[in-house]
Write a protein that holds these residues in place. Structure first.
Motif, PDB file in Angstrom:
ATOM      1  N   MET A   1      16.525   0.811  77.406  1.00 18.13           N
ATOM      2  CA  MET A   1      17.917   1.136  77.709  1.00 18.13           C
ATOM      3  C   MET A   1      18.771   0.956  76.453  1.00 18.13           C
ATOM      4  O   MET A   1      18.567   0.025  75.681  1.00 18.13           O
ATOM      5  N   LEU A   2      19.698   1.872  76.252  1.00 16.82           N
ATOM      6  CA  LEU A   2      20.557   1.787  75.088  1.00 16.82           C
ATOM      7  C   LEU A   2      21.498   0.591  75.199  1.00 16.82           C
ATOM      8  O   LEU A   2      21.839   0.137  76.277  1.00 16.82           O
ATOM      9  N   GLY A   3      21.961   0.132  74.065  1.00 20.18           N
ATOM     10  CA  GLY A   3      22.914  -0.964  74.042  1.00 20.18           C
ATOM     11  C   GLY A   3      22.232  -2.312  73.891  1.00 20.18           C
ATOM     12  O   GLY A   3      21.194  -2.576  74.491  1.00 20.18           O
ATOM     13  N   VAL A   4      22.838  -3.163  73.049  1.00 24.46           N
ATOM     14  CA  VAL A   4      22.318  -4.513  72.842  1.00 24.46           C
ATOM     15  C   VAL A   4      22.838  -5.416  73.945  1.00 24.46           C
ATOM     16  O   VAL A   4      24.047  -5.507  74.166  1.00 24.46           O
ATOM     17  N   LYS A   5      21.933  -6.081  74.655  1.00 24.67           N
ATOM     18  CA  LYS A   5      22.345  -7.003  75.707  1.00 24.67           C
ATOM     19  C   LYS A   5      22.910  -8.281  75.098  1.00 24.67           C
ATOM     20  O   LYS A   5      22.465  -8.728  74.038  1.00 24.67           O
ATOM     21  N   LYS A   6      23.867  -8.862  75.801  1.00 26.27           N
ATOM     22  CA  LYS A   6      24.514 -10.083  75.303  1.00 26.27           C
ATOM     23  C   LYS A   6      23.668 -11.298  75.656  1.00 26.27           C
ATOM     24  O   LYS A   6      23.957 -12.031  76.587  1.00 26.27           O
ATOM     25  N   THR A   7      22.619 -11.499  74.881  1.00 22.38           N
ATOM     26  CA  THR A   7      21.754 -12.659  75.058  1.00 22.38           C
ATOM     27  C   THR A   7      21.738 -13.469  73.768  1.00 22.38           C
ATOM     28  O   THR A   7      22.053 -12.950  72.685  1.00 22.38           O
ATOM     29  N   ASP A   8      21.371 -14.727  73.880  1.00 20.85           N
ATOM     30  CA  ASP A   8      21.301 -15.577  72.696  1.00 20.85           C
ATOM     31  C   ASP A   8      20.261 -15.066  71.700  1.00 20.85           C
ATOM     32  O   ASP A   8      20.456 -15.143  70.484  1.00 20.85           O
ATOM     33  N   GLY A   9      19.161 -14.534  72.244  1.00 20.75           N
ATOM     34  CA  GLY A   9      18.121 -14.008  71.359  1.00 20.75           C
ATOM     35  C   GLY A   9      18.613 -12.821  70.540  1.00 20.75           C
ATOM     36  O   GLY A   9      18.345 -12.738  69.338  1.00 20.75           O
ATOM     37  N   ASN A  10      19.351 -11.916  71.164  1.00 18.96           N
ATOM     38  CA  ASN A  10      19.877 -10.760  70.438  1.00 18.96           C
ATOM     39  C   ASN A  10      20.944 -11.181  69.430  1.00 18.96           C
ATOM     40  O   ASN A  10      21.047 -10.597  68.345  1.00 18.96           O
ATOM     41  N   LEU A  11      21.722 -12.185  69.792  1.00 18.33           N
ATOM     42  CA  LEU A  11      22.733 -12.681  68.852  1.00 18.33           C
ATOM     43  C   LEU A  11      22.064 -13.278  67.625  1.00 18.33           C
ATOM     44  O   LEU A  11      22.498 -13.036  66.493  1.00 18.33           O
ATOM     45  N   MET A  12      20.996 -14.037  67.819  1.00 19.26           N
ATOM     46  CA  MET A  12      20.276 -14.613  66.691  1.00 19.26           C
ATOM     47  C   MET A  12      19.640 -13.514  65.834  1.00 19.26           C
ATOM     48  O   MET A  12      19.583 -13.629  64.608  1.00 19.26           O
ATOM     49  N   PHE A  13      19.164 -12.451  66.492  1.00 17.26           N
ATOM     50  CA  PHE A  13      18.590 -11.326  65.745  1.00 17.26           C
ATOM     51  C   PHE A  13      19.653 -10.670  64.868  1.00 17.26           C
ATOM     52  O   PHE A  13      19.403 -10.356  63.698  1.00 17.26           O
ATOM     53  N   LEU A  14      20.851 -10.468  65.410  1.00 19.97           N
ATOM     54  CA  LEU A  14      21.937  -9.886  64.626  1.00 19.97           C
ATOM     55  C   LEU A  14      22.349 -10.818  63.489  1.00 19.97           C
ATOM     56  O   LEU A  14      22.695 -10.359  62.395  1.00 19.97           O
ATOM     57  N   TYR A  15      22.334 -12.117  63.745  1.00 23.41           N
ATOM     58  CA  TYR A  15      22.578 -13.084  62.675  1.00 23.41           C
ATOM     59  C   TYR A  15      21.573 -12.875  61.536  1.00 23.41           C
ATOM     60  O   TYR A  15      21.936 -12.890  60.350  1.00 23.41           O
ATOM     61  N   ALA A  16      20.304 -12.719  61.904  1.00 22.46           N
ATOM     62  CA  ALA A  16      19.249 -12.548  60.898  1.00 22.46           C
ATOM     63  C   ALA A  16      19.447 -11.265  60.106  1.00 22.46           C
ATOM     64  O   ALA A  16      19.274 -11.244  58.872  1.00 22.46           O
ATOM     65  N   VAL A  17      19.802 -10.175  60.790  1.00 20.65           N
ATOM     66  CA  VAL A  17      20.048  -8.902  60.097  1.00 20.65           C
ATOM     67  C   VAL A  17      21.221  -9.043  59.129  1.00 20.65           C
ATOM     68  O   VAL A  17      21.158  -8.584  57.975  1.00 20.65           O
ATOM     69  N   TYR A  18      22.278  -9.680  59.581  1.00 21.72           N
ATOM     70  CA  TYR A  18      23.471  -9.868  58.752  1.00 21.72           C
ATOM     71  C   TYR A  18      23.162 -10.686  57.498  1.00 21.72           C
ATOM     72  O   TYR A  18      23.475 -10.278  56.377  1.00 21.72           O
ATOM     73  N   LEU A  19      22.521 -11.832  57.679  1.00 19.19           N
ATOM     74  CA  LEU A  19      22.224 -12.698  56.539  1.00 19.19           C
ATOM     75  C   LEU A  19      21.202 -12.062  55.602  1.00 19.19           C
ATOM     76  O   LEU A  19      21.286 -12.218  54.380  1.00 19.19           O
ATOM     77  N   SER A  20      20.251 -11.314  56.162  1.00 26.16           N
ATOM     78  CA  SER A  20      19.262 -10.631  55.320  1.00 26.16           C
ATOM     79  C   SER A  20      19.917  -9.559  54.457  1.00 26.16           C
ATOM     80  O   SER A  20      19.564  -9.395  53.279  1.00 26.16           O
ATOM     81  N   SER A  21      20.884  -8.828  55.025  1.00 19.44           N
ATOM     82  CA  SER A  21      21.562  -7.792  54.244  1.00 19.44           C
ATOM     83  C   SER A  21      22.360  -8.410  53.099  1.00 19.44           C
ATOM     84  O   SER A  21      22.400  -7.857  51.996  1.00 19.44           O
ATOM     85  N   LEU A  22      22.978  -9.568  53.347  1.00 19.12           N
ATOM     86  CA  LEU A  22      23.714 -10.244  52.281  1.00 19.12           C
ATOM     87  C   LEU A  22      22.763 -10.774  51.215  1.00 19.12           C
ATOM     88  O   LEU A  22      23.067 -10.718  50.014  1.00 19.12           O
ATOM     89  N   PHE A  23      21.616 -11.285  51.647  1.00 17.80           N
ATOM     90  CA  PHE A  23      20.619 -11.774  50.695  1.00 17.80           C
ATOM     91  C   PHE A  23      20.125 -10.640  49.799  1.00 17.80           C
ATOM     92  O   PHE A  23      20.026 -10.791  48.578  1.00 17.80           O
ATOM     93  N   LEU A  24      19.837  -9.489  50.403  1.00 15.19           N
ATOM     94  CA  LEU A  24      19.388  -8.338  49.614  1.00 15.19           C
ATOM     95  C   LEU A  24      20.485  -7.849  48.684  1.00 15.19           C
ATOM     96  O   LEU A  24      20.214  -7.420  47.557  1.00 15.19           O
ATOM     97  N   SER A  25      21.738  -7.922  49.135  1.00 19.11           N
ATOM     98  CA  SER A  25      22.851  -7.511  48.274  1.00 19.11           C
ATOM     99  C   SER A  25      22.927  -8.389  47.035  1.00 19.11           C
ATOM    100  O   SER A  25      23.148  -7.902  45.924  1.00 19.11           O
ATOM    101  N   ASN A  26      22.743  -9.695  47.210  1.00 18.30           N
ATOM    102  CA  ASN A  26      22.766 -10.607  46.067  1.00 18.30           C
ATOM    103  C   ASN A  26      21.584 -10.362  45.141  1.00 18.30           C
ATOM    104  O   ASN A  26      21.733 -10.350  43.912  1.00 18.30           O
ATOM    105  N   MET A  27      20.405 -10.171  45.723  1.00 19.19           N
ATOM    106  CA  MET A  27      19.198 -10.022  44.920  1.00 19.19           C
ATOM    107  C   MET A  27      19.173  -8.702  44.157  1.00 19.19           C
ATOM    108  O   MET A  27      18.572  -8.615  43.089  1.00 19.19           O
TER     109      MET A  27
END
Length: 230
Positions: free
Chosen positions: A1-27
């Motif tokens: 189903m489309l759309g990200v469900k509001k779960t703690d697991g999905n929030l942590m996944f988005l956290y990981a994507v966000y921090l990884s993109s910043l890490f790659l930007s620095n590197m």
């Protein structure tokens, strides 16, 4: 189903994507890529991912979670420099310990650590990266919710106009990061500054527009299932 469900697991996944993109930007900030004949930092390709992810969190979890994530990323930058600086201290202590004071060795260690994280020995680059990041990310969250709140007051419903708040917030963050960073690093060279702003705005604008379908897919909701989320 489309759309990200509001779960703690999905929030942590988005956290990981966000921090990884910043890490790659620095590197990748010190590497150059060609985009339509213009040479730009590779970070210009990865930085928009962080703003896209931040907008998804703003849409689903609102401003509190978004601000917490920005504060977390800022804290990681500081803690990373401190931890790398401590490791560098043990490397530099045998080399400089006999001739210099401990505070001077610590300063050298922290400077080398910041160079490893932000890629730039010039203090202007270090300051510009930190200041531009803070204003761009916090500004993105602020603009997103200004547009969102105005739409709710006008229509009485949070539904609709997701494109406006995404594009407004993401482009505000992109322009803040570009203007502040280039302004602090190329302030005496105004010709290079405006040339850089022009090309960065074009490239990041294209990438931001390309992220619009992703934002819609990630935040898609059925009206009957969730009346609170547009």
């Amino acid at each position: 189903m489309l759309g990200v469900k509001k779960t703690d697991g999905n929030l942590m996944f988005l956290y990981a994507v966000y921090l990884s993109s910043l890490f790659l930007s620095n590197m990748t900030n010190g590497q150059q890529v060609y985009f339509f004949g213009m040479m730009l930092p590779a970070a210009s390709m990865t930085y928009p991912v962080s703003l896209l992810t931040l907008c998804v969190i703003c849409e689903l979890w609102r401003r509190e979670e978004a601000y917490k994530l920005v504060f977390l990323a800022l804290s990681i930058k500081f803690m990373g420099i401190v931890m790398l600086g401590t490791s560098q201290l043990f490397i530099n202590l045998p080399r400089y310990g006999i001739r210099n004071e401990l505070w001077w060795i610590l300063g050298v260690s922290l400077w080398r650590a910041s160079d490893m994280m932000i890629l730039g020995r010039d203090l202007r680059f270090w300051t510009a990266a930190l200041v531009s990041f803070t204003f761009a990310q916090a500004g993105c969250v602020r603009v997103f919710h200004v547009i969102y709140d105005r739409h709710v007051r006008k229509t009485g419903s949070p539904w609709g106009r997701r494109w406006a708040r995404y594009l407004g917030a993401a482009m505000a963050g992109e322009m803040a990061e570009t203007l502040i960073f280039l302004g602090l690093t190329f302030a005496p060279e105004w010709e290079r500054f405006w040339e850089g702003v022009k090309w960065h705005a074009c490239v990041r604008g294209i990438l931001t527009l390309a992220g619009l379908p992703v934002f819609y897919l990630a935040t898609w909701r059925r009206r009957k299932r969730d009346e609170h989320i547009a």
